[in-house]
Scaffold this motif. Structure first.
Motif, mmCIF file in Angstrom:
data_model
loop_
_atom_site.group_PDB
_atom_site.id
_atom_site.type_symbol
_atom_site.label_atom_id
_atom_site.label_comp_id
_atom_site.label_asym_id
_atom_site.label_seq_id
_atom_site.Cartn_x
_atom_site.Cartn_y
_atom_site.Cartn_z
ATOM 1 N N THR A 148 6.835 10.426 13.666
ATOM 2 C CA THR A 148 7.124 9.572 14.861
ATOM 3 C C THR A 148 7.738 8.234 14.330
ATOM 4 O OG1 THR A 148 5.034 10.558 15.941
ATOM 5 C CG2 THR A 148 5.663 8.434 16.681
ATOM 6 N N ARG A 149 7.120 7.639 13.445
ATOM 7 C CA ARG A 149 7.767 6.551 12.785
ATOM 8 C C ARG A 149 9.427 6.490 12.538
ATOM 9 N NH1 ARG A 149 4.635 4.492 8.441
ATOM 10 N NH2 ARG A 149 3.413 6.719 8.417
ATOM 11 N N LEU A 150 9.569 7.715 11.918
ATOM 12 C CA LEU A 150 11.089 8.116 11.678
ATOM 13 C C LEU A 150 11.947 7.983 12.923
ATOM 14 C CD1 LEU A 150 10.692 10.419 8.616
ATOM 15 C CD2 LEU A 150 11.641 8.172 8.587
ATOM 16 N N GLN A 151 11.213 8.765 13.926
ATOM 17 C CA GLN A 151 12.140 8.931 15.170
ATOM 18 C C GLN A 151 12.132 7.520 15.855
ATOM 19 O OE1 GLN A 151 13.602 11.669 16.465
ATOM 20 N NE2 GLN A 151 14.457 10.191 17.652
ATOM 21 N N LYS A 152 11.159 6.694 15.614
ATOM 22 C CA LYS A 152 11.325 5.273 16.348
ATOM 23 C C LYS A 152 12.296 4.377 15.654
ATOM 24 C CE LYS A 152 6.595 5.109 18.192
ATOM 25 N NZ LYS A 152 5.182 4.244 18.137
ATOM 26 N N LEU A 153 12.577 4.760 14.327
ATOM 27 C CA LEU A 153 13.507 3.749 13.868
ATOM 28 C C LEU A 153 14.932 4.339 14.122
ATOM 29 C CD1 LEU A 153 14.558 2.237 11.571
ATOM 30 C CD2 LEU A 153 14.392 4.055 9.905
ATOM 31 N N THR A 154 15.023 5.428 14.271
ATOM 32 C CA THR A 154 16.411 6.118 14.841
ATOM 33 C C THR A 154 16.561 5.621 16.304
ATOM 34 O OG1 THR A 154 16.093 8.045 13.672
ATOM 35 C CG2 THR A 154 17.612 8.277 15.678
ATOM 36 N N ASP A 155 15.444 5.606 17.173
ATOM 37 C CA ASP A 155 15.794 5.227 18.756
ATOM 38 C C ASP A 155 16.017 3.683 18.844
ATOM 39 O OD1 ASP A 155 15.407 7.797 18.912
ATOM 40 O OD2 ASP A 155 13.314 7.720 19.582
ATOM 41 N N ASN A 156 15.613 2.704 17.862
ATOM 42 C CA ASN A 156 15.694 1.447 18.233
ATOM 43 C C ASN A 156 16.761 0.655 17.348
ATOM 44 O OD1 ASN A 156 12.892 0.327 19.873
ATOM 45 N ND2 ASN A 156 12.299 2.249 18.888
ATOM 46 N N ASN A 157 16.959 -0.534 17.848
ATOM 47 C CA ASN A 157 17.935 -1.533 17.196
ATOM 48 C C ASN A 157 17.705 -2.158 16.080
ATOM 49 O OD1 ASN A 157 16.497 -3.276 18.565
ATOM 50 N ND2 ASN A 157 18.009 -4.434 19.047
ATOM 51 N N TRP A 158 16.660 -1.466 15.096
ATOM 52 C CA TRP A 158 15.994 -1.943 13.661
ATOM 53 C C TRP A 158 16.986 -1.832 12.736
ATOM 54 C CZ3 TRP A 158 10.894 1.093 14.754
ATOM 55 C CH2 TRP A 158 10.345 0.565 15.883
ATOM 56 N N GLU A 159 17.052 -2.744 11.684
ATOM 57 C CA GLU A 159 18.098 -2.416 10.570
ATOM 58 C C GLU A 159 17.126 -1.404 9.571
ATOM 59 O OE1 GLU A 159 20.228 -5.155 12.184
ATOM 60 O OE2 GLU A 159 17.998 -5.189 11.889
ATOM 61 N N GLY A 160 15.918 -1.250 9.573
ATOM 62 C CA GLY A 160 14.854 -0.567 8.791
ATOM 63 C C GLY A 160 13.828 -0.482 9.074
#
Length: 308
Positions: A148-160
């Motif tokens: 879930t956290r990996l997917q959220k990283l993909t879906d949001n405008n975060w650098e990492g």
């Protein structure tokens, strides 16, 4: 060995991997086993940071109850999620050989750390250490299981986003584009798996104790006693790492303010033989007391008041 050992586990992919690891090792020793998957409050409530839920052992409480009411015989946990004080009637029976304790940053692309950027983590410890090093960055909350956290990283405008490397490696989802944070002190017992059983259950205590790794047990005990003495639980930015290198135990621990501006750090080295033969208090306790006497007490009070 007709008795079946019922192994309690959360139903996330990582928790099931851990439970299946214990299952196969016990079966290799001739025991019969079965998995019993249980959802925890920590898995169900994903819209609040862990510290806001006000529950110690949020990922372990459901399994503790299942064990105490006889639904399961043993439970397998990521050791860093386990409260330093186990419930009455439940005991630690084995620490498995530890995987890497490192934190990593999973990145979308190359990052210029001198510029403002957004990094995600649900950990106060990671947030404080990140802001201490990069005060011009923003840290946002990130909850959920590893996938879930990996997917959220993909879906949001975060650098990492920051993860424990061991968890991603265990279920084969470690992205190529990651960076090891060798400057970040990990959570106490990060990378270690622990088995717990009922204190009065001689059969399962004996069976699971055969899986214990003494080196991992020594190091995680020191780290968790450091945490317990500081009274951090999972609600303070506390890091600790003990390693056995040659014939010595090398320990380093830290306590940060919530915003990362204050940092207290301590390091100690002791010969393994001296540690095993000493009648003095555990290394983790003594270094924590020293840290408390040198500003830690005041800082812990500030943290507790801020989290009320």
């Amino acid at each position: 060995m007709d008795k079946i050992i019922r192994i309690g586990t959360r139903d996330s992919e990582l928790a099931l991997w851990q439970a299946n690891t214990v299952k196969s090792q016990l079966e290799n020793l001739g025991y019969k086993t079965e998995l019993v998957a249980v959802k925890s409050t920590g898995d169900l409530i994903l819209d609040k940071p862990l510290y806001e839920l006000g529950i110690t052992g949020i990922f372990t409480k459901t399994l503790d109850i299942a064990m105490l009411n006889g639904t399961v015989d043993i439970a397998v946990h990521s050791m860093k999620d386990v409260p330093t004080a186990l419930p009455k009637g439940i005991v630690q029976t084995a620490v498995l050989p530890r995987a890497t304790s490192e934190d990593i940053l999973v990145k979308k692309e190359k990052i210029d750390y001198s510029q403002p950027c957004i990094v995600a983590t649900g950990s106060l410890r990671r947030k404080a250490q990140w802001l201490h090093r990069y005060p011009h960055h923003s840290v946002v909350d990130l909850r959920g299981n590893v996938n879930t956290r990996l997917q959220k990283l993909t879906d949001n405008n975060w650098e990492g986003a920051v993860f424990a490397k061991a968890g991603l490696k265990r279920i084969n989802v470690l992205p190529e584009n990651h960076e090891t944070l060798d400057w970040m002190i990990p959570a106490p017992a990060q990378g270690a798996m622990v088995i717990v059983a009922l204190e009065n259950d001689a059969f399962n205590k004996e069976a699971t104790s055969k899986l214990n790794d003494s080196t991992s047990e020594i190091c995680t005990t020191i780290e968790r006693l450091f945490l317990k003495t500081l009274e951090g639980g999972c609600t303070a930015p506390i890091g600790a790492l003990a390693e056995i290198i040659d014939d010595s135990i090398q320990f380093k621990g830290c306590l940060f303010s919530l915003d990362g501006t204050q940092k207290l750090e301590i390091a100690r080295s002791i010969k393994v033989d001296n540690y095993l033969n000493t009648t003095q208090e555990n290394l983790g306790i003594s270094v924590a007391k020293e840290l408390l006497e040198n500003g830690g007490k005041e800082l812990m009070l500030k943290i507790k008041n801020a989290l009320k």
